[in-house]
Design a protein around this motif. Structure first.
Motif, PDB file in Angstrom:
ATOM      1  N   GLY A   1       0.035 -29.147 -53.273  1.00 48.86           N
ATOM      2  CA  GLY A   1      -1.384 -29.294 -53.587  1.00 48.86           C
ATOM      3  C   GLY A   1      -1.600 -30.218 -54.765  1.00 48.86           C
ATOM      4  O   GLY A   1      -0.863 -30.175 -55.751  1.00 48.86           O
ATOM      5  N   GLY A   2      -2.597 -31.070 -54.680  1.00 50.49           N
ATOM      6  CA  GLY A   2      -2.894 -31.981 -55.772  1.00 50.49           C
ATOM      7  C   GLY A   2      -3.341 -33.347 -55.302  1.00 50.49           C
ATOM      8  O   GLY A   2      -3.536 -34.255 -56.107  1.00 50.49           O
ATOM      9  N   ILE A   3      -3.532 -33.549 -54.000  1.00 51.29           N
ATOM     10  CA  ILE A   3      -4.009 -34.839 -53.500  1.00 51.29           C
ATOM     11  C   ILE A   3      -5.500 -34.961 -53.755  1.00 51.29           C
ATOM     12  O   ILE A   3      -6.269 -34.041 -53.498  1.00 51.29           O
ATOM     13  CB  ILE A   3      -3.709 -34.991 -51.996  1.00 51.29           C
ATOM     14  CG1 ILE A   3      -2.206 -35.121 -51.777  1.00 51.29           C
ATOM     15  CG2 ILE A   3      -4.424 -36.197 -51.415  1.00 51.29           C
ATOM     16  CD1 ILE A   3      -1.797 -35.320 -50.340  1.00 51.29           C
ATOM     17  N   THR A   4      -5.903 -36.104 -54.295  1.00 44.92           N
ATOM     18  CA  THR A   4      -7.307 -36.401 -54.530  1.00 44.92           C
ATOM     19  C   THR A   4      -7.725 -37.526 -53.603  1.00 44.92           C
ATOM     20  O   THR A   4      -6.912 -38.108 -52.883  1.00 44.92           O
ATOM     21  CB  THR A   4      -7.550 -36.817 -55.987  1.00 44.92           C
ATOM     22  OG1 THR A   4      -6.925 -38.092 -56.209  1.00 44.92           O
ATOM     23  CG2 THR A   4      -6.992 -35.795 -56.954  1.00 44.92           C
ATOM     24  N   GLN A   5      -9.023 -37.880 -53.629  1.00 41.19           N
ATOM     25  CA  GLN A   5      -9.502 -38.967 -52.789  1.00 41.19           C
ATOM     26  C   GLN A   5      -8.839 -40.290 -53.171  1.00 41.19           C
ATOM     27  O   GLN A   5      -8.573 -41.138 -52.318  1.00 41.19           O
ATOM     28  CB  GLN A   5     -11.035 -39.093 -52.937  1.00 41.19           C
ATOM     29  CG  GLN A   5     -11.645 -40.254 -52.167  1.00 41.19           C
ATOM     30  CD  GLN A   5     -11.494 -40.114 -50.666  1.00 41.19           C
ATOM     31  OE1 GLN A   5     -11.095 -39.079 -50.177  1.00 41.19           O
ATOM     32  NE2 GLN A   5     -11.794 -41.179 -49.942  1.00 41.19           N
ATOM     33  N   GLU A   6      -8.564 -40.499 -54.460  1.00 42.79           N
ATOM     34  CA  GLU A   6      -7.964 -41.754 -54.910  1.00 42.79           C
ATOM     35  C   GLU A   6      -6.445 -41.729 -54.911  1.00 42.79           C
ATOM     36  O   GLU A   6      -5.813 -42.780 -54.888  1.00 42.79           O
ATOM     37  CB  GLU A   6      -8.436 -42.097 -56.336  1.00 42.79           C
ATOM     38  CG  GLU A   6      -9.888 -42.539 -56.414  1.00 42.79           C
ATOM     39  CD  GLU A   6     -10.863 -41.379 -56.324  1.00 42.79           C
ATOM     40  OE1 GLU A   6     -10.431 -40.230 -56.558  1.00 42.79           O
ATOM     41  OE2 GLU A   6     -12.026 -41.610 -55.995  1.00 42.79           O
ATOM     42  N   GLY A   7      -5.836 -40.562 -54.971  1.00 47.16           N
ATOM     43  CA  GLY A   7      -4.377 -40.512 -55.064  1.00 47.16           C
ATOM     44  C   GLY A   7      -3.895 -39.080 -55.179  1.00 47.16           C
ATOM     45  O   GLY A   7      -4.075 -38.278 -54.267  1.00 47.16           O
ATOM     46  N   PHE A   8      -3.306 -38.724 -56.327  1.00 47.91           N
ATOM     47  CA  PHE A   8      -2.831 -37.360 -56.523  1.00 47.91           C
ATOM     48  C   PHE A   8      -2.918 -37.000 -57.998  1.00 47.91           C
ATOM     49  O   PHE A   8      -2.969 -37.861 -58.876  1.00 47.91           O
ATOM     50  CB  PHE A   8      -1.390 -37.189 -56.023  1.00 47.91           C
ATOM     51  CG  PHE A   8      -0.365 -37.994 -56.782  1.00 47.91           C
ATOM     52  CD1 PHE A   8       0.234 -37.499 -57.936  1.00 47.91           C
ATOM     53  CD2 PHE A   8       0.002 -39.258 -56.340  1.00 47.91           C
ATOM     54  CE1 PHE A   8       1.163 -38.243 -58.642  1.00 47.91           C
ATOM     55  CE2 PHE A   8       0.942 -40.012 -57.032  1.00 47.91           C
ATOM     56  CZ  PHE A   8       1.521 -39.507 -58.175  1.00 47.91           C
ATOM     57  N   SER A   9      -2.946 -35.710 -58.260  1.00 47.79           N
ATOM     58  CA  SER A   9      -2.954 -35.189 -59.629  1.00 47.79           C
ATOM     59  C   SER A   9      -2.116 -33.916 -59.629  1.00 47.79           C
ATOM     60  O   SER A   9      -2.402 -32.986 -58.873  1.00 47.79           O
ATOM     61  CB  SER A   9      -4.391 -34.887 -60.083  1.00 47.79           C
ATOM     62  OG  SER A   9      -4.387 -34.317 -61.375  1.00 47.79           O
ATOM     63  N   LEU A  10      -1.072 -33.899 -60.449  1.00 48.59           N
ATOM     64  CA  LEU A  10      -0.130 -32.781 -60.456  1.00 48.59           C
ATOM     65  C   LEU A  10      -0.136 -32.072 -61.799  1.00 48.59           C
ATOM     66  O   LEU A  10      -0.292 -32.707 -62.844  1.00 48.59           O
ATOM     67  CB  LEU A  10       1.288 -33.273 -60.144  1.00 48.59           C
ATOM     68  CG  LEU A  10       1.507 -33.923 -58.774  1.00 48.59           C
ATOM     69  CD1 LEU A  10       2.926 -34.442 -58.665  1.00 48.59           C
ATOM     70  CD2 LEU A  10       1.213 -32.928 -57.655  1.00 48.59           C
ATOM     71  N   GLU A  11       0.041 -30.781 -61.751  1.00 47.35           N
ATOM     72  CA  GLU A  11       0.154 -29.971 -62.952  1.00 47.35           C
ATOM     73  C   GLU A  11       1.271 -28.953 -62.761  1.00 47.35           C
ATOM     74  O   GLU A  11       1.636 -28.608 -61.636  1.00 47.35           O
ATOM     75  CB  GLU A  11      -1.163 -29.247 -63.257  1.00 47.35           C
ATOM     76  CG  GLU A  11      -2.328 -30.166 -63.587  1.00 47.35           C
ATOM     77  CD  GLU A  11      -3.606 -29.387 -63.867  1.00 47.35           C
ATOM     78  OE1 GLU A  11      -3.589 -28.142 -63.719  1.00 47.35           O
ATOM     79  OE2 GLU A  11      -4.621 -30.020 -64.220  1.00 47.35           O
ATOM     80  N   GLY A  12       1.807 -28.445 -63.874  1.00 49.21           N
ATOM     81  CA  GLY A  12       2.782 -27.362 -63.830  1.00 49.21           C
ATOM     82  C   GLY A  12       4.078 -27.736 -63.151  1.00 49.21           C
ATOM     83  O   GLY A  12       4.630 -28.831 -63.330  1.00 49.21           O
ATOM     84  N   LYS A  13       4.592 -26.837 -62.328  1.00 52.06           N
ATOM     85  CA  LYS A  13       5.904 -27.002 -61.692  1.00 52.06           C
ATOM     86  C   LYS A  13       5.989 -28.252 -60.820  1.00 52.06           C
ATOM     87  O   LYS A  13       6.976 -28.999 -60.919  1.00 52.06           O
ATOM     88  CB  LYS A  13       6.231 -25.754 -60.876  1.00 52.06           C
ATOM     89  CG  LYS A  13       7.600 -25.811 -60.201  1.00 52.06           C
ATOM     90  CD  LYS A  13       7.871 -24.530 -59.420  1.00 52.06           C
ATOM     91  CE  LYS A  13       9.219 -24.595 -58.705  1.00 52.06           C
ATOM     92  NZ  LYS A  13       9.470 -23.355 -57.927  1.00 52.06           N
TER      93      LYS A  13
END
Length: 520
Positions: A90-102
């Motif tokens: 999980g973490g895909i955005t309309q422009e790309g991706f955004s990741l947090e944590g593990k």
């Protein structure tokens, strides 16, 4: 430090024995040359002593360019690994991706390990990464040959220090070093030198570099497209949603139905999106929608949270975008607050919108974003749909199109308009090529009717004044103008003339449209 042109590389020196002791080679700078001689024997003229003599220390500018090329390669790998992780956790955005944590830690670790291994092995075994091959550089040891795996290991481990402040530490150390050695070079006993590369080898390196960067970008794009544009629910990390479009006034309408969902083990997402041309009809197959028609969308939201009182709090943001990314309407932004129904029940929602006549043909997107206000997280779904338009033509300037008479407001055109006393005659046409300023047109239309003798019998200035801001006005935009005339029972028979004066006040251009009709 002066720069000197190197000659053809001579045979590398070998270690020389004296008695039972081996003399190691060290780098010595002399005026006008860069070479190596055995320590303790500066007068030696043997081949072993002159092996590094013709090598030229690389310029810092070339090394920085090589570093930039290698960094671009790593960025391509990061794009792939990051997008893969976002699609998995999980973490895909309309422009790309955004990741947090593990997921972020795993992706970062994978890129760091890959980058270290890439530099360590290539510099240790071949003396150069792809970036250095392209720039004609080589990392060598005291012998003038590729430094080997152990010195390369030391050299690249020290990147953790040299790379601080975007390689500021390494740059400063190299500037004050006679052989432009950064800290890793000093401890690994390595030097970066100029090493002329054959055209074939350089071409191969360039090709491999392009393949590396391109494949990273392509695979990340493919994963993103499959996850987002195919209609798959996309979990979005907090603060990582697509940029909101500016709100505009528009023709769409929407209604959020009053259902709710209790705390669910499902992932927070938008599911079961269906598009149709008529409300209540079955899901439309993947065929183009016609411009001038309506589009209905219905979907469900699952996996949201509730507060201790059992109340859900959701915010919606829905917009349709044309092939150029322009919003067709003002963003639909309702809110839902309510108590959950039965466990596992989804929140259904539906909306409808008009596809304008002037909307161009192409691939459109319906972007649905939902925010769980209680958790502060968002999810979104993007669905592509195609539009086919026969009326969307880009004008060359201010134009009047498709003038026609009819006996009713939406009736078929009358080829030869005839009217009797006591009847009403409708006239319709389109005005294209308007100039917009701050989303505002400035269209003014006057109407006149002349009797068979040429006298003015009707003068209606300002039958149309179009000056309100419009959300959607692509180059194919046109304004549809409709007017009518009621004729008295007793009227002079003959051929009349309908005249329309059209003015675009933003551009200062004007047109006149005249058409004849008969009164019987």
């Amino acid at each position: 430090m002066d720069e000197f042109k190197g000659q053809d590389e001579r045979k590398a020196p070998e270690e020389r024995k004296e008695g039972n002791n081996k003399l190691g080679a060290s780098f010595v700078e002399k005026p006008g040359i860069s070479h190596a001689v055995p320590e303790g024997d500066s007068k030696s003229t043997s081949t072993e002593a002159r092996g590094f003599e013709d090598l030229v220390v690389a310029r810092l500018g070339d090394r920085l360019i090589a570093l930039a090329l290698d960094s671009a390669l790593m960025l391509g790998f990061l794009a792939f690994v990051g997008m893969f992780s976002a699609s998995k956790w999980g973490g895909i955005t309309q422009e790309g991706f955004s990741l947090e944590g593990k997921p972020a830690m795993i992706s970062l670790a994978a890129v760091l390990v890959a980058g270290f291994t890439y530099h360590w092995l290539l510099e240790g075994l071949a003396g150069a990464t792809l970036g250095k091959v392209i720039m004609g550089l080589r990392v060598v040891g005291p012998s003038g040959k590729p430094c080997g795996l152990k010195p390369s290991l030391v050299r690249n481990l020290l990147r953790l220090v040299d790379g601080l402040g975007f390689y500021l530490i390494g740059l400063l150390v190299a500037i004050f070093s006679k052989k432009r050695q950064r800290l890793g070079d000093h401890l690994g006993r390595t030097v970066v030198v100029e090493h002329p590369t054959s055209t074939v080898l350089k071409a191969v390196a360039v090709l491999l570099w392009i393949l590396g960067v391109g494949s990273g970008a392509w695979f990340s794009y493919s994963i993103h497209r499959e996850a987002v544009l195919s209609g798959t629910p996309v979990p979005v990390a907090k603060g990582a949603s697509a940029e909101d479009k500016k709100p505009h006034a528009g023709p769409e309408s929407g209604q959020l139905q009053g259902a709710s969902l209790a705390q669910s083990a499902q992932e927070f997402s938008v599911v079961n999106l269906e598009l149709s041309e008529e409300k209540g009809k079955a899901k439309r197959p993947d065929a183009p929608f016609e411009s001038g028609k309506k589009l209905y969308a219905k979907f469900q939201v699952v996996g949201f949270s509730t507060d201790p009182k059992g109340t859900a709090n959701l915010s919606f943001d829905v917009v349709a975008l044309d092939p150029e990314g322009r919003p067709l309407h003002e963003n639909w932004r309702p809110k839902f607050q309510g108590s959950p129904g039965s466990p596992g029940e989804a929140i259904p929602a539906n909306m409808e919108m008009d596809i304008p006549d002037f909307a161009p043909s192409g691939l459109y997107k319906l972007l649905i974003k939902v925010k769980d206000e209680l958790k502060g997280v968002e999810t979104q779904l993007v669905k592509e749909f195609s539009v086919r338009s026969a009326q969307a033509v880009v004008p060359k300037g201010l134009e009047i199109r498709d003038f026609a008479f009819s006996s009713s407001e939406d009736g078929p055109p009358i080829p030869k308009a005839q009217v009797h006393g006591g009847q009403r005659l409708y006239m319709a046409f389109k005005v294209a090529g308007l100039v917009f300023k701050d989303d505002r047109p400035a269209l003014l239309v006057d109407m006149q009717v002349l009797d068979p003798e040429g006298d003015l019998v009707l003068n209606k200035p300002g039958i149309v004044e179009l000056k309100d801001p419009l959300v959607y006005h692509p180059p194919t935009f046109f304004a549809r103008i409709t007017s009518w005339v009621d004729f008295p029972d007793e009227i002079l028979k003959g051929t009349y003339t309908a005249r329309f004066l059209v003015k675009d006040e933003n551009s200062g251009k004007s047109l006149i449209q005249e058409a004849k009709f008969e009164v019987k």
